[in-house]
Scaffold this motif. Structure first.
Motif, PDB file in Angstrom:
ATOM      1  N   LEU A 258       2.776  -1.862  -2.497  1.00 14.25           N
ATOM      2  CA  LEU A 258       3.438  -2.899  -1.699  1.00 14.25           C
ATOM      3  C   LEU A 258       3.615  -2.465  -0.248  1.00 14.25           C
ATOM      4  N   THR A 259       3.909  -1.183  -0.039  1.00 14.39           N
ATOM      5  CA  THR A 259       4.037  -0.680   1.330  1.00 14.39           C
ATOM      6  C   THR A 259       2.718  -0.848   2.078  1.00 14.39           C
ATOM      7  N   SER A 260       1.606  -0.530   1.399  1.00 14.42           N
ATOM      8  CA  SER A 260       0.282  -0.702   2.014  1.00 14.42           C
ATOM      9  C   SER A 260      -0.018  -2.177   2.266  1.00 14.42           C
ATOM     10  N   LEU A 261       0.346  -3.031   1.302  1.00 18.30           N
ATOM     11  CA  LEU A 261       0.111  -4.473   1.459  1.00 18.30           C
ATOM     12  C   LEU A 261       0.832  -5.009   2.687  1.00 18.30           C
ATOM     13  N   LEU A 262       2.095  -4.661   2.837  1.00 16.75           N
ATOM     14  CA  LEU A 262       2.875  -5.161   3.972  1.00 16.75           C
ATOM     15  C   LEU A 262       2.350  -4.591   5.284  1.00 16.75           C
ATOM     16  N   GLY A 263       2.011  -3.305   5.276  1.00 18.15           N
ATOM     17  CA  GLY A 263       1.474  -2.696   6.485  1.00 18.15           C
ATOM     18  C   GLY A 263       0.173  -3.335   6.912  1.00 18.15           C
ATOM     19  N   GLY A 264      -0.608  -3.791   5.937  1.00 17.05           N
ATOM     20  CA  GLY A 264      -1.898  -4.395   6.236  1.00 17.05           C
ATOM     21  C   GLY A 264      -1.811  -5.701   6.982  1.00 17.05           C
ATOM     22  N   ILE A 265      -0.661  -6.381   6.930  1.00 19.67           N
ATOM     23  CA  ILE A 265      -0.518  -7.651   7.668  1.00 19.67           C
ATOM     24  C   ILE A 265       0.488  -7.520   8.818  1.00 19.67           C
ATOM     25  N   GLY A 266       0.784  -6.278   9.183  1.00 15.83           N
ATOM     26  CA  GLY A 266       1.605  -6.070  10.366  1.00 15.83           C
ATOM     27  C   GLY A 266       3.093  -5.967  10.135  1.00 15.83           C
ATOM     28  N   ILE A 267       3.528  -5.909   8.875  1.00 16.99           N
ATOM     29  CA  ILE A 267       4.957  -5.706   8.592  1.00 16.99           C
ATOM     30  C   ILE A 267       5.181  -4.213   8.421  1.00 16.99           C
TER      31      ILE A 267
END
Length: 695
Positions: A258-267
Motif C-alpha cells: 500500500l505504501t508503494s501504491l500511494l507513492g506511485g500516484i504522488g501521495i
C-alpha cells in the motif's frame, strides 16, 4: 480544598478552566486514596486524572505504561508544560537510569513512567522499595485482561507490585473495556472496593462508515478516493485539509504494497511495521508526530504510542478481529475534538484470516495428546528432549501447523507437564529457505535491500548451502552475528517470512524440553479443556460481533455503544453512514474517467485554509482568520522544531483557531484561551502575541 487546588493546577499547567465530565469525580476518588477504575474514551483526558493528583500528593506517582513510545510522548508533553516527569525503560543506558532514579529519590520528579517488565529487575525493585510512592497508575489497563484485545502477560505481575511499593492506591485507566474485561481488571490488579467510573464510549466528532469491497483491488480504489477526498465528500483530502491520516493493514506485506501504491500516484506515505529497525520505526513515528509525514500505513504495531491530536482519517484496510481493537485504533482520530472519519474497508473473506489464527491458538485436544505421546517416546533418561518446534511438527500425525504445536507446548508448560531447559530465553531457531535463487536475485538483489541479501547469504553458509532448503537448526549467537544483533535477526526473518522467502520457528527455549510428567494418562492431563473451548468460542463470538458491525443496517455508533454496555446507546446518531443514508450508495462506487485521471496525477501541496480551521471549529472562519491561523501555524512549527517536539506539544490546532478568532493582545487575555496555561504562556506567549498584535 483538594478539588480547588486540582482545578488551579489544571489551569496553570494545561490551560483549561475546568475539568471535563467524568474527570472531576475520578480525581476526587484518587485524591481520597481509593482504588479507582476509569473507563474513558480515547481523547477524553484520562491521563490528567492521575497526573493532577500526582502533583498534589507528597510522594512520587509510578505509571505503568506498555510502550516506550507512549512513555516518551507523555513525558515530552509534561515537560513542555513545565511538569517534573521522567521515564525509565530499555532505551536508556544504565548510567542514565541511575541518574533518573537519583532524581526521583531527591524528590525532583513527581511522575515516573515504567514498563511492567521493569519490576522483574532485582536492582530496580530494590531502588523503588526505598521510594515514597503515593500512587500506582496503570495505563492501558485492558492489557491485564486475557479477555481484552491486547492482553500482555507482563501486566499480570502488576497486581503483586503494590506490596513492593508500600501498598499505595491504584488508578487503572483504559478506553475500551466490556463488562467482563472490567471485572477481570479488578481481579488481576487486586483492586480493593474500587470506585468505577464509566464516562461513556461515545465520541460525537467521529463519523463511522463502512465501505464494502469484493476484493483488494476494489479496496485499493476506495483507499485512493478516500485520501483524495473524492468518496462522496468523505475522507481526507491532502490538497484541501490539514491534519493527517492513518491506514491500518493486517500484515507487513500489505503495508509495503500500500505504501508503494500511494507513492506511485504522488501521495507521500510512510510504512510502519515491526519488521523495521528500531531506529527506522522511531524516525517514521517522529516524522508523523511532527507533521512531516501526513499519511502512515501501518500494522497494529503503530498502536498505543500514537497520541496525535489532528488525525482526520483512520482507514482499516483489513477488518480487525474485535470491536475493542477497531474502536481503539479508530479512536486515534480527532483527539483534538475536530470532525474526523473512521472508515472500514470490508470484504467478507477478511474474517477467514482471523478464524485461521484462532484455530492455531487453540489446538485440538487430540493434537495435545499426540504431542505428549511423542515427547515421552523421545525423552532420555533425564526427561530431556532435544527437539525444536519444527522437528516436532514433522513427527506428529495430521500435518499440524507450527503455530498449533507451539500453542500446544505452551499449554503443556502451563500445566506443569514440561518445562524449557534454558530458563534464560530462546537460544535457537529452525530456518528453512523457500525462495529460489532466481527469485532472490529478482526481488531482493537490489540497492535498497542489500541488508536482507547479505543476511540471506550468511544464512546460506550457516545452513550448509542447499541444506537450507530442507531446514537447519541455528543458534541465536550465530544468527545475531549474521544480522548485527539477535533482535535484528528475528526482525529480518519475520520480514522475509511475510514475503514467503523463508520459514522459521523458535526452539522452545533453544536447548529443548524437560519432560516432568511421564505417568499421567494422556486422557487425564491437568488441562481445563472446557475453559479453553469457552475462550475459543468467546474469540469467535468477538469476531462475529466485529463482522456484525460491518453488516448492520442499524446505527453503527449505537451498535458499538451497545457492545460496550453503554447505557446511552442510541438507535440513530446522525453521524454514521447508515443514519446519514450513505451506506448503500457508498458500497459500490463507479470509477469515472475523471477518477482515473486524478488517480494517476501526482497530488499538489496547496490546501484550503478555511477547511483547516473548519476541521477543528464549529463556526465558519472569516478570510482574515484563515490567514492568521496559517501564520500562527508557521510560528508553532518553528518553535516545535527548535524544541525538538511535535507541534501539538506547543499548542494544538483548536487553541490556534481560538487565538485567530479572539486575538488576545495581552498575556492576561492569552491566558483566557483554552489550552494556554501560565507555563506555556511564559515559554511561547511572546512569539504568538507578536503575530496577534500585528494582525
Amino acid at each position: 480544598m483538594p478539588t480547588e487546588k486540582a482545578r488551579e493546577l489544571l489551569h496553570r499547567y494545561w490551560g483549561y478552566p475546568d475539568f471535563r465530565a467524568g474527570q472531576k469525580k475520578a480525581i476526587e476518588a484518587i485524591l481520597s486514596r481509593r482504588d479507582t477504575l476509569l473507563i474513558m474514551p480515547t481523547g477524553g483526558g484520562k491521563s490528567i486524572c492521575y497526573q493532577v493528583p500526582a502533583l498534589l500528593f507528597d510522594g512520587v506517582t509510578i505509571v505503568v505504561s506498555p510502550l516506550i513510545s507512549l512513555m516518551k510522548d507523555q513525558v515530552d508533553t509534561l515537560a513542555q508544560a513545565g511538569l517534573p516527569a521522567t521515564f525509565i525503560n530499555s532505551s536508556l543506558s544504565s548510567s542514565e537510569m541511575a541518574a533518573r532514579l537519583e532524581a526521583v529519590e531527591r524528590g525532583a520528579v513527581k511522575l515516573v513512567y515504567v514498563a511492567p517488565e521493569r519490576f522483574d529487575s532485582p536492582a530496580f525493585a530494590e531502588r523503588v522499595r526505598r521510594l515514597d510512592v503515593s500512587l500506582l497508575a496503570v495505563d492501558e489497563a485492558h492489557c491485564v485482561s486475557q479477555w481484552g484485545h491486547d492482553f500482555r502477560p507482563s501486566y499480570l505481575r502488576v497486581g503483586r507490585v503494590r506490596e513492593m511499593l508500600g501498598d499505595p492506591p491504584i488508578a487503572a485507566l483504559t478506553a475500551t473495556a466490556t463488562r467482563e474485561v472490567r471485572e477481570d481488571i479488578e481481579r488481576q490488579l487486586r483492586l480493593r472496593d474500587p470506585q468505577v467510573f464509566i464516562t461513556g464510549f461515545d465520541r460525537r466528532n467521529l463519523l463511522w462508515r463502512v465501505l464494502r469491497a469484493k476484493n483488494d483491488s476494489e479496496k485499493d480504489r476506495l483507499l485512493l478516493r478516500l485520501l483524495q477526498g473524492r468518496q462522496g465528500g468523505l475522507g481526507f483530502s491532502l490538497e484541501n485539509s490539514s491534519g493527517s491520516a492513518i491506514v491500518y493493514a493486517s500484515t507487513r506485506k500489505s503495508v509495503d504494497a500500500l505504501t508503494s501504491l500511494l507513492g506511485g500516484i504522488g501521495i507521500a506515505a510512510v510504512g510502519y511495521h515491526a519488521g523495521l529497525r528500531d531506529t527506522e520505526r522511531k524516525r517514521i513515528q517522529d516524522a508523523f508526530m511532527a507533521g512531516e509525514a501526513r499519511v502512515v500505513v501501518a500494522t497494529n504495531a503503530f498502536g498505543m504510542g500514537i497520541d496525535k491530536p489532528d488525525v482526520r482519517l483512520v482507514v482499516h484496510y483489513n477488518m480487525p478481529g474485535t470491536l475493542e481493537a477497531y474502536y481503539q485504533e479508530g479512536g486515534r482520530a480527532g483527539r483534538d475534538g475536530g470532525q474526523s472519519d473512521c472508515v472500514l474497508l470490508h470484504a467478507y473473506p477478511d474474517r477467514f484470516t482471523h478464524e485461521f489464527f484462532i484455530e492455531q491458538t487453540y489446538p485440538p485436544r487430540s493434537l495435545v495428546e499426540s504431542l505428549v505421546r511423542e515427547l515421552r517416546s523421545r525423552a532420555d533418561a533425564e526427561g530431556a528432549i532435544r527437539l525444536g518446534t519444527a522437528e516436532l511438527v514433522r513427527t506428529l500425525p495430521g500435518g499440524p501447523k507450527d503455530r498449533q504445536v507451539a500453542s500446544a507446548l505452551r499449554l503443556l508448560e502451563e500445566a506443569g507437564i514440561i518445562r524449557s531447559l534454558s530458563a534464560g530465553g530462546s537460544t535457537g531457531a529452525h530456518v528453512r529457505l523457500i525462495a529460489t535463487a532466481e527469485r532472490i536475485r529478482r526481488e531482493i538483489d537490489r540497492p535498497d535491500r542489500q541488508e536482507e541479501l547479505l543476511f540471506l547469504r550468511r544464512l546460506w553458509r550457516l545452513g550448509g548451502g542447499n541444506g537450507l532448503y530442507r531446514g537447519a537448526a541455528m543458534r541465536w549467537r550465530d544468527l545475531g552475528a549474521a544480522a548485527g544483533g539477535r533482535e535484528r535477526a528475528a526482525e529480518l526473518m519475520d520480514a522475509l517470512q511475510d514475503e514467503g522467502v523463508l520459514e522459521w520457528t523458535r526452539f522452545l527455549d533453544g536447548e529443548g524440553i524437560q519432560l516432568l510428567d511421564r505417568s499421567t494418562r494422556v486422557d487425564r492431563l491437568p488441562i481445563d479443556w472446557r475453559r479453553l473451548e469457552a475462550r475459543k468460542r468467546r474469540d469467535l463470538d468477538k469476531l462475529q460481533k466485529m463482522q456484525g458491525y460491518a453488516y448492520t443496517d442499524r446505527c453503527r455508533r449505537g451498535y458499538v455503544l451497545r457492545y460496550f454496555g453503554d447505557p446511552d446507546a442510541m438507535d440513530e446518531c446522525g453521524a454514521c453512514d447508515v443514519c446519514m443514508g450513505e451506506a448503500r450508495q457508498a458500497d459500490r462506487p463507479r470509477e469515472t474517467r475523471e477518477d482515473r485521471t486524478v488517480a494517476a496525477r501526482p497530488q499538489g501541496t496547496r490546501r484550503s485554509r478555511a477547511r483547516r480551521i473548519r476541521d477543528v471549529t464549529p463556526y465558519t472562519p472569516t478570510p482574515a482568520e484563515e490567514q492568521l491561523f496559517e501564520r500562527l501555524r508557521a510560528v508553532r512549527s518553528q518553535l516545535a522544531r527548535g524544541d525538538g517536539v511535535p507541534a501539538y506539544c506547543v499548542f494544538n490546532d483548536r487553541t490556534l483557531a481560538e487565538l485567530a478568532r479572539r486575538r488576545p493582545a495581552t498575556e492576561d487575555a492569552l491566558l483566557e484561551i483554552p489550552g494556554v496555561g501560565p507555563a506555556k504562556a511564559a515559554k511561547y506567549g511572546r512569539a504568538f502575541l507578536e503575530i496577534l498584535q500585528e494582525a
